[in-house]
Every structure is written in structure tokens, then in C-alpha cells.
Design an enzyme around this catalytic site. Structure first.
Site, short mmCIF file in Angstrom:
data_model
loop_
_atom_site.label_atom_id
_atom_site.label_comp_id
_atom_site.label_asym_id
_atom_site.label_seq_id
_atom_site.Cartn_x
_atom_site.Cartn_y
_atom_site.Cartn_z
N ARG A 50 -30.43 -2.51 -106.67
CA ARG A 50 -30.48 -3.33 -107.89
C ARG A 50 -31.67 -2.96 -108.76
O ARG A 50 -31.57 -2.88 -109.98
CB ARG A 50 -30.52 -4.82 -107.51
CG ARG A 50 -30.46 -5.74 -108.72
CD ARG A 50 -30.24 -7.19 -108.34
NE ARG A 50 -31.40 -7.75 -107.64
CZ ARG A 50 -31.45 -8.98 -107.15
NH1 ARG A 50 -30.40 -9.78 -107.25
NH2 ARG A 50 -32.53 -9.41 -106.53
N LYS A 150 -32.81 -7.52 -113.64
CA LYS A 150 -33.91 -8.31 -113.09
C LYS A 150 -35.20 -7.73 -113.68
O LYS A 150 -35.94 -7.00 -113.03
CB LYS A 150 -33.90 -8.27 -111.56
CG LYS A 150 -34.70 -9.41 -110.96
CD LYS A 150 -34.30 -9.67 -109.53
CE LYS A 150 -35.26 -10.58 -108.82
NZ LYS A 150 -35.33 -11.94 -109.35
N GLU A 183 -26.20 -20.21 -113.93
CA GLU A 183 -26.96 -20.16 -112.69
C GLU A 183 -28.13 -21.13 -112.84
O GLU A 183 -28.21 -21.87 -113.82
CB GLU A 183 -27.47 -18.74 -112.42
CG GLU A 183 -28.38 -18.17 -113.50
CD GLU A 183 -28.88 -16.76 -113.17
OE1 GLU A 183 -28.95 -16.40 -111.99
OE2 GLU A 183 -29.22 -16.02 -114.12
N1 PXG Z 1 -30.95 -15.93 -110.41
C1 PXG Z 1 -32.16 -15.63 -110.91
C2 PXG Z 1 -32.40 -15.81 -112.35
C3 PXG Z 1 -33.16 -15.15 -110.05
O1 PXG Z 1 -34.36 -14.85 -110.54
C4 PXG Z 1 -31.61 -15.34 -108.20
C5 PXG Z 1 -30.66 -15.79 -109.10
C6 PXG Z 1 -31.24 -15.14 -106.76
O2 PXG Z 1 -31.14 -13.75 -106.50
P1 PXG Z 1 -31.41 -13.17 -105.04
O3 PXG Z 1 -31.17 -11.69 -105.21
O4 PXG Z 1 -32.83 -13.48 -104.68
O5 PXG Z 1 -30.44 -13.80 -104.15
C7 PXG Z 1 -32.89 -15.01 -108.68
C8 PXG Z 1 -33.93 -14.51 -107.74
C9 PXG Z 1 -39.78 -16.29 -107.33
C10 PXG Z 1 -38.55 -15.64 -106.85
O6 PXG Z 1 -40.87 -15.80 -107.00
C11 PXG Z 1 -37.42 -15.62 -107.64
C12 PXG Z 1 -36.27 -15.00 -107.20
C13 PXG Z 1 -36.23 -14.41 -105.96
C14 PXG Z 1 -37.36 -14.42 -105.16
C15 PXG Z 1 -38.54 -15.05 -105.60
O7 PXG Z 1 -39.70 -17.31 -108.05
N2 PXG Z 1 -35.21 -15.02 -108.04
#
Ligand code: PXG
Length: 289
Positions: A50, A150, A183
Site C-alpha cells: 500500500r 495514505k 469511514e
Molecule cells: N481509515 C483511515 C482514514 C485510516 O487512517 C484506517 C481507515 C484503517 O486502516 P488499517 O490499514 O490500519 O486497517 C486508517 C488507519 C494513528 C493510526 O496513529 C491511524 C491509522 C492506523 C494506525 C495508527 O492514529 N489509520
């Protein structure tokens, strides 16, 4: 704490980048949040894929192959002697002159890997479920700034997080530009009704946890679909939960004041939580410290 910075391990105080870094000046960069469980990095290849896809789209040329990047993540965990960790992998376009044109950068992206302890949500939240709200700020429209990227540009989510906090909630639903559920600020969202597990198909990050949950459900004969979802459908769902690397799977029991189902975490959510824990306990890139 040793931070990986462009191939070197440096102390926290020395882990610095220039104030002319375009990641700082313009949010011009990408990141991943990854976790390791008991010496296994969960879904490492998927996170790195990703990251490289985001960088490809942003035309950031990384000096490492994906394999080398995975090795750098593992090395950082070993160096810090961490078996259970939260890993923040950050890439910026690097230092450049002022002006947002990426051509003003000197062509040397900065690669930063921070491995630290994870702060988990309180266990009560997983047992009782959480209450969330919908915020006014819509998720970026895909044609303008695709949520599939991301990137380091998280202001859209941060503004939503501020609104959630102002309303007294720690997480919130963001709608897409058409008003469908997209989301949450840092998590994907799922609903369950009549045995069907549904999650938005568009306007959201393709979360790694989201994909794992869909795959686990399919393997366990739970029907799944990715489609447009309205708030009404969330209010009237039997179950609802959020997924993310940090949150894992967290039940949602109230949305905008409406109880979801009977207001307690439902059976399918609990089953998926169990399956998810089983997966994190046995799947992943193994390393020894
Ligand atoms: N939507 C958004 C906008 C995100 O930023 C997810 C969904 C979930 O994605 P994953 O791949 O983690 O299943 C995210 C992920 C933090 C932090 O430090 C944020 C995320 C992941 C890990 C830590 O706030 N966001």
C-alpha cells in the site's frame, strides 16, 4: 529508542529532518501504521504494498525495493528489542526549496521508521462497545484527493476528529461527498444485518484490517459485500464495528444517539474479534530479538 532514518539507526534526539522537508511544508509524503504481535509483523507485505502504491501515485521514487523496506521494518523492531510494537513508517518527498512544486525537491525522499509501544484503547470499550457520531466535515472526494492514498495530508481527518471531540466522542463517521457513509477518522466501518457483513465500497481507505476482516468472514461462511451504505442503514443495523491497525475490531453500539441492535456488542462482531485475534497470533513476518 533507536529510529531508522535513511538507512541509519539514530537516537530519538538526533532523528530530525530539515524544516525545508516537503513532508513538513506541504504534507507531501506517505505513511503506514503497522503492528507486530509477539514477534510477528502482521500483514507486513500488504502494508508495504500500500505504501508503494501511494508513493507511485504521488510520484515519490523510493530508493529501496519493497523487500528492503520490509527488512528495514524488521531491523528496527530488532534494534529496539520489541516483540509487541506499533510501527510508524513515514516517507516524505524530502528536502527542497520553498514552493510546492515537487521538482523543487532534491530527489532524496526521507524514510523514517519509528517502533514503539502501543497504547491500547481501554478494554471496557471492547466489552461494552463505543458510541460515535457523524461529523459535518465530509471525507475528501476521491476525484480531488483519493482516500485510497495514505498520504501525510491528514487534515481532512483531523478536522473531523476535532468535531468528534467537540461533540464528546472519540471517533466519528465521515460521509462521502454524496452523503453516503465513507469511514471513520482513522478506522473503517462495517455493519451487519440479516447475516450479511457490509462495508462501504468507496470514499474510504482500503484498510488492511478491513481486508483481513472481509477475508476472515468469507472463510467462515459469512456473506460479505462492499457497497454504498447510508446512515439510516447504520442506525437500523443489527451490529456495527470499526476496524483499524490501532483499534483492531471495536464494537459500536450507538450512532448519533440511536442504539445499534440491542445496544451491546453482537455475536458476529464477537466472533470476528476472536477470529482476528487468532490471525494476529499466528500470521505474520517472524523475527527474533
Ligand atoms: N481509515 C483511515 C482514514 C485510516 O487512517 C484506517 C481507515 C484503517 O486502516 P488499517 O490499514 O490500519 O486497517 C486508517 C488507519 C494513528 C493510526 O496513529 C491511524 C491509522 C492506523 C494506525 C495508527 O492514529 N489509520
Amino acid at each position: 529508542m533507536k529510529i531508522y532514518l535513511n538507512g541509519q539507526f539514530v537516537d530519538r534526539e538526533k532523528a530530525t529532518v530539515s524544516v525545508f522537508d516537503h513532508g513538513l511544508l506541504y504534507g507531501d509524503g506517505a505513511f503506514e501504521g503497522i503492528r507486530s504481535y509477539n514477534g510477528l509483523v502482521f500483514m507486513l507485505e500488504e502494508h508495504i504494498t500500500r505504501l508503494y502504491e501511494t508513493c507511485h501515485s504521488m510520484m515519490i521514487m523510493l530508493p529501496l525495493t519493497p523487500k528492503q523496506m520490509m527488512a528495514a521494518v524488521v531491523d528496527t523492531l530488532k534494534k529496539n528489542k520489541l516483540k509487541d510494537a506499533y510501527i510508524r513508517l513515514v516517507v516524505t518527498r524530502g528536502e527542497g526549496d520553498l514552493g510546492l512544486d515537487p521538482k523543487k525537491c532534491y530527489g532524496k525522499p526521507n524514510i523514517i521508521i519509528i517502533a514503539g509501544k502501543i497504547t491500547l484503547y481501554p478494554p471496557e470499550l471492547y466489552e461494552k462497545g463505543m458510541a460515535i457520531c457523524t461529523v459535518p466535515t465530509p471525507r475528501n472526494m476521491p476525484e480531488a484527493m483519493n482516500p485510497r492514498l495514505k498520504s501525510l495530508n491528514y487534515l481532512n481527518n483531523i478536522l473531523a476528529k476535532i468535531e468528534a471531540g467537540n461533540a464528546g466522542f472519540s471517533e466519528a463517521i465521515m460521509l462521502d461527498h454524496m452523503g453516503f457513509v465513507a469511514e471513520c477518522t482513522g478506522d473503517n466501518i462495517f455493519i451487519i444485518k440479516n447475516g450479511m457483513l457490509s462495508t462501504p465500497s468507496q470514499g474510504c481507505l482500503k484498510g488492511i484490517t478491513r481486508d483481513v476482516v472481509l477475508a476472515l468472514a468469507q472463510k467462515n461462511k459469512i456473506k460479505t459485500e462492499e457497497r454504498f451504505i447510508t446512515r439510516h442503514e447504520v442506525f437500523t443495523a443489527e451490529e456495527c464495528f470499526l476496524t483499524g491497525t490501532a483499534a483492531e475490531i471495536i464494537p459500536v453500539v450507538k450512532v448519533d444517539g440511536r442504539l445499534v441492535g440491542s445496544g451491546v456488542p453482537g455475536p458476529m462482531t464477537k466472533k470476528l474479534i476472536k477470529l482476528f485475534h487468532a490471525a494476529t497470533a499466528k500470521l505474520g513476518t517472524a523475527y527474533k530479538i
